[in-house]
Scaffold this active site. Structure first.
Site, PDB file in Angstrom:
ATOM      1  N   PRO A  78      -6.950  -6.378   0.752  1.00  0.00           N
ATOM      2  CA  PRO A  78      -7.625  -6.398  -0.554  1.00  0.00           C
ATOM      3  C   PRO A  78      -7.635  -5.017  -1.189  1.00  0.00           C
ATOM      4  CG  PRO A  78      -9.239  -6.391   1.216  1.00  0.00           C
ATOM      5  CD  PRO A  78      -7.900  -6.539   1.876  1.00  0.00           C
TER       6      PRO A  78
ATOM      7  N   GLY B 221      -9.286  -1.986  -2.897  1.00  0.00           N
ATOM      8  CA  GLY B 221     -10.658  -1.482  -2.901  1.00  0.00           C
ATOM      9  C   GLY B 221     -11.469  -1.903  -1.706  1.00  0.00           C
TER      10      GLY B 221
ATOM     11  N   GLY C  17     -11.449  -0.513   1.252  1.00  0.00           N
ATOM     12  CA  GLY C  17     -11.663   0.566   2.205  1.00  0.00           C
ATOM     13  C   GLY C  17     -10.670   0.557   3.348  1.00  0.00           C
TER      14      GLY C  17
ATOM     15  N   SER D 207      -5.355   0.421   1.099  1.00  0.00           N
ATOM     16  CA  SER D 207      -4.314  -0.330   0.389  1.00  0.00           C
ATOM     17  C   SER D 207      -3.515   0.554  -0.553  1.00  0.00           C
ATOM     18  CB  SER D 207      -4.936  -1.497  -0.385  1.00  0.00           C
ATOM     19  OG  SER D 207      -5.906  -1.031  -1.319  1.00  0.00           O
ATOM     20  N   SER D 208      -4.150   1.535  -1.194  1.00  0.00           N
ATOM     21  CA  SER D 208      -3.412   2.378  -2.142  1.00  0.00           C
ATOM     22  C   SER D 208      -2.440   3.305  -1.422  1.00  0.00           C
ATOM     23  CB  SER D 208      -4.376   3.184  -3.023  1.00  0.00           C
ATOM     24  OG  SER D 208      -5.183   4.038  -2.237  1.00  0.00           O
TER      25      SER D 208
ATOM     26  N   ALA E   4      -1.074   2.630   1.537  1.00  0.00           N
ATOM     27  CA  ALA E   4      -0.022   1.731   2.020  1.00  0.00           C
ATOM     28  C   ALA E   4       0.943   1.370   0.896  1.00  0.00           C
ATOM     29  CB  ALA E   4      -0.647   0.470   2.618  1.00  0.00           C
TER      30      ALA E   4
ATOM     31  N   ASP F 158      -5.382   8.860   4.841  1.00  0.00           N
ATOM     32  CA  ASP F 158      -4.863   7.519   4.565  1.00  0.00           C
ATOM     33  C   ASP F 158      -3.332   7.516   4.532  1.00  0.00           C
ATOM     34  OD1 ASP F 158      -7.545   7.018   4.272  1.00  0.00           O
ATOM     35  OD2 ASP F 158      -7.335   5.872   2.416  1.00  0.00           O
TER      36      ASP F 158
END
Length: 572
Positions: A89, A91, A93, A96-97, A99, A140
């Site tokens: 999903p 946002g 946590g 995702s951004s 990735a 991240d």
């Protein structure tokens, strides 16, 4: 299609922005992407209801439009068509951004048939991340690009990434609340809190960093209960930073009630997700979290990695090999047995009464044959630290008489009176009030205070506990309001010096000692393979272990050590 990993932060959220360490687990799922060329650029993410071209776009997709434009510029692909399949999903946590950035960069590099080097991949991904999150730490993108379990820290403008090997199987449950926090706003909120309350928030951030390091040691030693307790502590610290929410707190409570070893929010907070460590197979825990209101859950299974081959041993001296210069039963035979197994050997001692050469001679006279280069004393380590910090310094000594020659041989200027560049306190049993006061006056005048260690006591010839070096150091430190710079056990840097001499990594070396503080905590700080305590020194059965730290074995004496080492070798 090309992919980038999602991530779950195990420890260190928010504190990592301020130079503290953090641990991240790369998730099997993440984002997949494919790239092509066409007459007009286009970004398609059907799962997020996104289709962007070169024309206008909705205001809520402004950041994504700038992201796509930056991607095309970085990779020099003006007419790029990018198809994206997120498995996480937005946002939530879960990275995702990051990735998305890694998957997209890999897809475009594949289209161009020129793979990006890892460093360039992470630099480009971090530039894309800044569009969404302002000034991200980089953890991240490191997890998204590298996979696995990593320890991450920003230091001196550099990003230091270390891979961690879990020594026990890990079973996690990720639970998404269904609501999302804005990472940039949450990071800014912590920054404002830190500016308003620098001392208290600084202590919280520092403690988060200490928890992260404790977590790394628990992971690489396979201590799951300790790992779970550290999850709980980290969540409490994040609550103190005001980044948790009532929904997250309720899910954390539900996870613990369902038998989780520990649980915490993961990521920036303000919604998003939590991670729970399961005591067994995670499916029942996942069901309990869905019943408690989680929008979805995901089980993550990480298998244990085998230990590397045991190749070295550290031994303490006093209380392990000798007592009052006399060999303990079985000591000489144990050293011969260790050598016969092909293991490298190093003695690490907090003794300051002898140089390495003199201690090797004392041990030889007791029938224990070691070479001076197999001995590392705390005084030797302290001398090296002073020489590195202040070459040629005048050093005020409160130490045994032999220290003058040792310091002079190292190019330093030993002194027993007057002002000095720094002060060194070793264990001088002949020192009285005048000598202690002279050391205090030098420190009080501004000289840094160096000491081998802070051991509180040691057993004397009558079996009674005598005042240790820590009492002398504490007196000068307390009265001068100056913290000592410690260089012996339990400092990790002392063990690191020993590892460098052996030429071995920490997870290939075991330790045998007799002190809860210097030896047990020290070996844990250094991340050594294992630690055994013997009952011939200061440790007694029934003594309380420090929180979260326990020896791998308690042995009657050094005579049982070779058999214990055989057991460790069998785990490799």
């Amino acid at each position: 299609m090309f992919s980038g990993h999602g991530k779950a932060i195990l420890f260190g959220e928010h504190a990592v922005v301020y130079g503290q360490p953090a641990l991240a687990l790369a998730l099997p799922d993440g984002v997949r992407a494919s790239a092509a060329r066409a007459a007009e650029p286009c970004l398609r993410i059907p799962a997020w209801r996104v289709e962007l071209g070169s024309g206008t776009h909705p205001p809520e997709q402004e950041a994504l439009a700038r992201w796509f434009e930056t991607l095309r510029r970085l990779m020099d692909e003006p007419c790029l068509v990018l198809e994206v399949e997120p498995q996480l999903p937005a946002g939530g946590g879960l990275g995702s951004s990051a990735a998305l950035a890694v998957a997209a960069l890999r897809a475009v590099a594949g289209l161009q048939q020129r793979p990006l080097a890892n460093e360039q991949l992470e630099e480009h991904a971090l530039e894309l991340e800044r569009i969404f999150h302002g000034d991200p730490s980089g953890i991240d993108t490191a997890a998204a690009a590298r996979g696995g379990l990593i320890r991450f820290r920003r230091s001196g403008g550099q990003r230091v990434v270390e891979r961690l090997a879990p020594r026990a199987a890990l079973r996690f449950v990720l639970a998404y609340t269904g609501s999302s926090g804005n990472t940039g706003e949450l990071v800014a909120g912590v920054r404002r809190l830190r500016e308003a309350r620098p001392r208290s928030v600084g202590r919280i951030l520092n403690q988060i960093g200490r928890v992260a390091d404790d977590g790394a040691r628990a992971l690489t030693a396979g201590r799951l209960e300790e790992l779970g307790a550290l999850f709980d502590e980290n969540h409490g610290l994040l609550q103190a930073l005001r980044v948790s929410t009532p929904q997250l707190d309720a899910l954390v409570h539900a996870a613990r009630a369902a038998g989780a070893l520990g649980a915490k929010l993961t990521g920036a907070g303000g919604g998003g997700s939590l991670i729970a460590l399961s005591a067994g197979e995670p499916d029942k825990l996942a069901l309990a979290l869905r019943q408690a209101g989680a929008a979805f859950t995901r089980c993550v299974r990480i298998e244990a990695e085998p230990w590397p081959r045991l190749r070295g041993v550290f031994l303490d001296v006093d209380g392990v090999l000798v007592r009052h210069h006399l060999a303990l039963p079985g000591a000489a035979e144990a050293l011969r047995a260790i050598r016969a197994r092909g293991l490298k050997l190093m003695l690490l001692t907090n003794l300051t009464r002898f140089s390495s050469q003199a201690l090797a001679e004392v041990l030889g006279a007791a029938g224990i044959e070691v070479a001076p280069e197999e001995v590392l004393t705390a005084q030797e380590a302290t001398l090296a630290a002073i020489r590195a910090a202040q070459p040629g310094a005048k050093v005020h000594l409160l130490a045994p008489p032999h220290a003058d020659a040792d310091f002079a041989a190292a190019g330093l200027q030993p002194s027993r009176e007057g002002s000095a560049d720094c002060v060194y306190i070793g264990y001088d049993r002949q020192a009285g009030f005048a000598e202690l006061s002279a050391a205090f006056q030098a420190v009080d005048a501004g000289a840094p205070l160096f000491a081998a260690h802070m051991d509180k006591s040691y057993p004397d010839t009558s079996g009674q506990r005598s005042l240790g070096l820590g009492g002398l150091v504490a007196a000068v430190s307390f009265c001068s309001d100056q913290e000592p710079i410690l260089c012996g056990k339990p400092q990790a840097k002392f063990f690191q010096q020993g590892l460098e001499r052996l030429g071995l990594p920490a997870d290939e070396v075991a330790f045998v000692g007799d002190s809860l503080f210097s030896d047990l905590i020290g070996s844990s700080n250094a991340g050594l393979r294992a630690c055994a305590l013997v009952l011939t020194g200061t440790y007694r059965r029934g003594d309380a272990f420090p929180d979260g730290v326990a020896p791998d074995a308690v042995l009657p004496s050094i005579a049982e050590v070779p058999a214990w080492l055989d057991g460790l070798a069998g785990e490799s």
